[in-house]
Design an enzyme around this catalytic site. Structure first.
Site, mmCIF file in Angstrom:
data_model
loop_
_atom_site.group_PDB
_atom_site.id
_atom_site.type_symbol
_atom_site.label_atom_id
_atom_site.label_comp_id
_atom_site.label_asym_id
_atom_site.label_seq_id
_atom_site.Cartn_x
_atom_site.Cartn_y
_atom_site.Cartn_z
ATOM 1 N N TYR A 110 -17.646 15.745 -15.239
ATOM 2 C CA TYR A 110 -18.119 14.358 -15.288
ATOM 3 C C TYR A 110 -19.153 14.146 -14.164
ATOM 4 C CZ TYR A 110 -18.078 9.380 -14.167
ATOM 5 O OH TYR A 110 -18.461 8.109 -13.846
ATOM 6 N N ASP A 136 -8.410 18.775 -14.232
ATOM 7 C CA ASP A 136 -8.697 17.409 -14.666
ATOM 8 C C ASP A 136 -8.395 17.386 -16.169
ATOM 9 O OD1 ASP A 136 -9.806 15.078 -15.669
ATOM 10 O OD2 ASP A 136 -11.501 15.079 -14.273
ATOM 11 N N ARG A 138 0.853 -1.205 0.000
ATOM 12 C CA ARG A 138 0.000 0.000 0.000
ATOM 13 C C ARG A 138 0.885 1.251 0.000
ATOM 14 N NH1 ARG A 138 -1.528 1.680 4.587
ATOM 15 N NH2 ARG A 138 -2.229 -0.309 5.434
ATOM 16 N N LYS A 157 -9.140 6.265 -19.155
ATOM 17 C CA LYS A 157 -9.505 6.838 -20.450
ATOM 18 C C LYS A 157 -8.309 6.792 -21.410
ATOM 19 C CE LYS A 157 -13.467 7.283 -18.575
ATOM 20 N NZ LYS A 157 -13.323 7.316 -17.175
#
Ligand code: P1T
Length: 382
Positions: A102, A174, A50, A199
């Site tokens: 979005y 973004d 992690r 994407k």
């Protein structure tokens, strides 16, 4: 408008060094959760995956290189990346967000983070005076998505940076829609850049991922702490797939962009099409700004179809090269109905105000042959 030649080279080599032990040219998939220590807290630099994993480390170096940033951080989704950015804020902080984001971004801010005392205000950022007017003493962050999803509005990053600096607020971009190939927010003064790597960066519709890039040491430490403490990290296999995807990012973007422009031109001359949204068309309201701020316009094209909702659905169902599915930026062409799919969670009044209605269709043009894509649209619209 073109891709910088150095970017073709950068993406091939970003983050990847031959494996020091074996010489393997590709970064191995270190599929491990933990690392053996020689004494308590004495180890080779990794103690738990992690906190850090060699495959993910290589990806984070690649992310930084893509945006020309000092640091990159990898997350398990685009929304996890957004969450980590917001989690550096404190209750009472005010965040200005561009109105056409979005649907999931709006939902995260409105329905989840607003519960923790953060204030989000959604405004039209195509006009700088709207931002100037909305800034208040508690404004800590300005959240810009450009081009926006799904209406492809273009926001002036450099001008927004000036307002953010005056307000001592952080400017987040973004950059998912433009990709690092066509837009470089750090060169315009942004503080934080993020991507849904699901994407264009991933590009093959087979992973969910997110990236955050920063230059400032303190910001890096803050967001890295959230990544470590909250743990929304990608696994090593996803990290490997992304390293592989990044190598072809520039060549893929060139074809996405070629197809996007041809599709936008085709649609804008079609009698069944009411309006087309594509920053590369001279008729786009921010076309001049887009030419200044971007190096290409990608494969994202939205349009309003004339006719009833039933006719819209029939058109979507008739498409063969375009598959009806959420998401974007993959090699295969996708078509989406924002009102019923990706932006269904946007409050209805806001959707109406923005113009996300029953006739709006969003295309993500893939890298198939241009005539095949156009022929598919032609038969579906006929
Ligand atoms: O889906 P995820 O990887 O969590 O990324 C969220 C996200 C963030 N920012 C932008 C601009 C996005 O478009 C997305 C995800 N968008 C879709 C799934 C979509 O079809 O629009």
């Amino acid at each position: 408008m073109s891709i910088r030649s150095e970017d073709y080279t950068k993406v091939v080599h970003a983050g990847v060094e031959p494996d020091p032990r074996t010489g393997a040219i590709m970064t191995p998939i270190f599929q491990t959760s933990t690392y053996v220590q020689s004494a308590p807290n004495e180890h080779k630099g990794w103690d738990y995956s992690r906190a850090g994993n060699p495959t993910r480390d290589a990806l984070e170096v690649a992310f930084a290189a893509l945006e020309g940033a000092k640091y990159g951080l990898a997350f398990s989704s685009g929304l996890a990346a957004e969450q980590a950015i917001i989690q550096i804020l404190n209750p009472g902080d005010h965040v200005l967000v561009c109105d056409d984001v979005y649907g999931g971004t709006g939902r995260l801010f409105r329905r989840l983070f607003a519960k923790y005392g953060l204030e989000f205000e959604f405004i039209d950022m195509t006009k700088m005076e709207n931002i100037a007017k909305a800034i208040k003493p508690s404004t800590r962050m300005i959240w810009v998505e450009t081009p926006t999803n799904p209406l492809l509005k273009v926001i002036d990053i450099a001008a927004t940076v000036k307002l953010a600096k005056q307000a001592k607020a952080l400017l987040v971009v973004d950059n998912t829609f433009a990709s690092p190939i066509y837009q470089s927010p750090f060169e315009l003064g942004a503080d934080i850049v993020m991507h849904s790597t699901t994407k264009y960066i991933g590009g093959h519709s087979d992973i969910i991922g997110g990236a955050v890039m920063v230059n400032d040491d303190k910001l890096y430490e803050e967001i890295k702490f959230v990544q470590f403490a909250a743990g929304a990290v990608p696994g090593p296999f996803e990290a490997f797939l992304l390293l592989r995807s990044i190598k072809t990012l520039a060549v893929r973007m060139a074809k996405h962009s070629e197809n996007g422009l041809e599709v936008a031109k085709f649609l804008s001359q079609h009698k069944k099409v009411e309006s087309v949204f594509y920053p590369g068309l001279p008729s786009h309201p921010q076309h001049e700004l887009a030419k200044k701020q971007m190096r290409g316009f990608t494969g994202m094209v939205s349009f309003n179809l004339k006719g009833s909702y039933e006719q819209v659905v029939t058109t979507l169902q008739k498409m063969k090269v375009f598959s009806l599915a959420e998401s974007l930026g993959g090699v295969e062409s996708l078509v989406n109905h924002p009102e019923k799919m990706t932006h269904a969670s946007v409050p209805e009044a806001m959707r109406k105000h923005l113009g996300i209605g029953p006739n709006l269709i969003r295309l993500s043009c893939g890298i198939e042959g241009t005539p095949d894509i156009i022929a598919d649209l032609e038969q579906a619209l006929s």
